[in-house]
Design an enzyme around this catalytic site. Structure first.
Site, PDB file in Angstrom:
ATOM      1  N   HIS A  62       0.682  -1.166   0.080  1.00 32.67           N
ATOM      2  CA  HIS A  62      -0.091  -0.207   0.086  1.00 32.67           C
ATOM      3  C   HIS A  62       0.864   1.245   0.218  1.00 32.67           C
ATOM      4  O   HIS A  62       1.494   1.739   0.966  1.00 32.67           O
ATOM      5  CB  HIS A  62      -0.746   0.094   1.142  1.00 32.67           C
ATOM      6  CG  HIS A  62      -1.922  -0.828   1.082  1.00 32.67           C
ATOM      7  ND1 HIS A  62      -3.352  -0.656   1.047  1.00 32.67           N
ATOM      8  CD2 HIS A  62      -2.171  -2.251   1.276  1.00 32.67           C
ATOM      9  CE1 HIS A  62      -4.248  -1.521   1.099  1.00 32.67           C
ATOM     10  NE2 HIS A  62      -3.723  -2.797   1.134  1.00 32.67           N
ATOM     11  N   TYR A  86      -7.161  -2.339  11.442  1.00 32.07           N
ATOM     12  CA  TYR A  86      -6.336  -3.240  12.329  1.00 32.07           C
ATOM     13  C   TYR A  86      -5.069  -2.696  12.420  1.00 32.07           C
ATOM     14  O   TYR A  86      -4.192  -3.187  13.022  1.00 32.07           O
ATOM     15  CB  TYR A  86      -6.340  -4.426  11.482  1.00 32.07           C
ATOM     16  CG  TYR A  86      -5.790  -4.402   9.856  1.00 32.07           C
ATOM     17  CD1 TYR A  86      -4.508  -4.177   9.581  1.00 32.07           C
ATOM     18  CD2 TYR A  86      -6.747  -4.676   9.079  1.00 32.07           C
ATOM     19  CE1 TYR A  86      -3.910  -4.176   8.568  1.00 32.07           C
ATOM     20  CE2 TYR A  86      -6.046  -4.628   7.554  1.00 32.07           C
ATOM     21  CZ  TYR A  86      -4.796  -4.458   7.374  1.00 32.07           C
ATOM     22  OH  TYR A  86      -4.311  -4.588   6.285  1.00 32.07           O
ATOM     23  N   ALA A 114      -9.799  -5.432  -2.545  1.00 32.43           N
ATOM     24  CA  ALA A 114      -9.886  -6.945  -2.836  1.00 32.43           C
ATOM     25  C   ALA A 114     -10.536  -7.766  -1.755  1.00 32.43           C
ATOM     26  O   ALA A 114     -10.483  -7.258  -0.420  1.00 32.43           O
ATOM     27  CB  ALA A 114      -8.244  -7.395  -2.632  1.00 32.43           C
ATOM     28  N   HIS A 248      -1.528 -13.377   2.949  1.00 27.47           N
ATOM     29  CA  HIS A 248      -1.450 -11.956   2.185  1.00 27.47           C
ATOM     30  C   HIS A 248      -0.939 -12.064   1.237  1.00 27.47           C
ATOM     31  O   HIS A 248      -1.432 -11.299  -0.021  1.00 27.47           O
ATOM     32  CB  HIS A 248      -0.820 -11.015   3.391  1.00 27.47           C
ATOM     33  CG  HIS A 248      -0.816  -9.620   2.934  1.00 27.47           C
ATOM     34  ND1 HIS A 248      -1.973  -8.726   2.757  1.00 27.47           N
ATOM     35  CD2 HIS A 248       0.258  -8.768   2.472  1.00 27.47           C
ATOM     36  CE1 HIS A 248      -1.672  -7.605   2.189  1.00 27.47           C
ATOM     37  NE2 HIS A 248      -0.546  -7.474   1.924  1.00 27.47           N
TER      38      HIS A 248
HETATM   39  N1  HPA Z   1     -10.698 -12.015   4.291  1.00 30.20           N
HETATM   40  C1  HPA Z   1     -10.742 -10.712   4.667  1.00 30.20           C
HETATM   41  N2  HPA Z   1     -10.239  -9.745   3.937  1.00 30.20           N
HETATM   42  C2  HPA Z   1      -9.757 -10.011   2.849  1.00 30.20           C
HETATM   43  C3  HPA Z   1      -9.812 -11.564   2.289  1.00 30.20           C
HETATM   44  C4  HPA Z   1     -10.341 -12.357   2.956  1.00 30.20           C
HETATM   45  O1  HPA Z   1     -10.602 -13.695   2.693  1.00 30.20           O
HETATM   46  N3  HPA Z   1      -9.324 -11.395   0.827  1.00 30.20           N
HETATM   47  C5  HPA Z   1      -8.726 -10.170   0.707  1.00 30.20           C
HETATM   48  N4  HPA Z   1      -9.081  -9.269   1.749  1.00 30.20           N
END
Ligand code: HPA
Length: 275
Positions: A62, A86, A114, A248
């Site tokens: 980011h 978070y 996403a 991630h």
């Molecule tokens: N969960 C939460 N946030 C997200 C996810 C996921 O599976 N994929 C991308 N962001």
């Protein structure tokens, strides 16, 4: 004047020293979509770190800056990188950039992100138009003193994602031959991915996709009278639906893969919305 409003006007003053650009559409770029900023015929940019009092994201992938310019002739401000709850920021700081873009003059907010898909009809790489959201386990950004300068104490949320904007985006997707699902986004606090039981519960609650941003931003935007729309890119199947553990890095990789088509869709949507 409230502390929040004070902070916002301070940030705005600093931006105005760099540019007096007045955007019509504000766009928040989610994971993987950061490259969209290259589509902007940029007139100015400013790093978040240059703005005193502005929350700076700590998430890898980011970037943090505002880019001002035009997309298809439409004046836009693009947020390349957002901050997440978070990361430990107060929810008011998480939505500060959204409010700031409203004060810059933006009338429309387009949110992108996403997501993990809960809906079993969706596949990785698909797109979904956000029709509504569930804010779960994250406080409303409107808790606390209400800045009347921004909006009313008890704002209505019965049409957060403006139907007229949704229609334009759907028409844009159709004209390009891009499949666009429609559904409900649930925002969880993160940063851990969900358990399979949580995903099952969110599905029963009515959510189609899950993410860790967006809904709180939409609430702050509606509070101050912005028209909101949002598009999600499915980067993974949610926990328990996916047969493999989530990471991630994988989310980022799949979001990057979908980015070229996502860019085309978002560009078309902006052109239609800005008309
Ligand atoms: N969960 C939460 N946030 C997200 C996810 C996921 O599976 N994929 C991308 N962001």
């Amino acid at each position: 004047m409230s502390g929040i409003y004070n902070k916002l006007t301070n940030c705005l003053e600093q931006i105005r020293k760099v540019t007096d650009f007045k955007p019509k559409v504000a766009i928040v770029l989610g994971s993987g979509l950061g490259g969209f900023a290259d589509e902007v015929e940029a007139e100015a940019s400013i790093s978040y770190s240059e703005i005193e009092g502005f929350p700076v994201s700590t998430v890898p992938g980011h970037k943090g800056r505002f880019v001002f310019g035009h997309v298809g002739g439409v004046p836009v401000v693009v947020m390349q990188g957002r901050v997440h709850y978070y990361e430990g920021y107060d929810i008011n700081d998480v939505v500060l950039p959204i409010r700031l873009m409203g004060l810059m003059g933006a009338e429309v907010l387009m949110l992108t992100n996403a997501v993990g898909s809960i809906n079993k009809e969706f596949n990785v790489g698909d797109f979904m138009l956000i029709r509504d959201h569930i804010l779960y386990g994250v406080p409303s950004p409107l808790i606390g003193y209400n800045s009347e300068e921004l909006g009313t104490r008890f704002p209505d949320m019965s049409e957060v994602y403006k139907k007229t904007l949704c229609e334009k985006i759907l028409q844009g997707a159709q004209s390009l031959g891009i499949k666009l699902h429609e559904g409900v986004y649930v925002q969880t606090s993160g940063p851990n991915f969900e358990t399979p039981a949580e995903i099952k519960a969110y599905g029963i609650m009515g959510a189609d996709v899950v993410g860790m941003s967006t809904a709180c931003e939409a609430v702050a935007a509606v509070h101050m009278g912005l028209q909101v729309c949002g598009i999600s890119c499915v980067s993974n199947l949610a926990a328990g639906i996916s047969e493999t553990p989530l990471s991630h890095e994988d989310v980022q990789e799949m979001a990057d893969k979908a980015a070229p088509l996502f860019k085309i869709l978002v560009t078309e949507a902006i052109k239609r919305i800005g008309q």
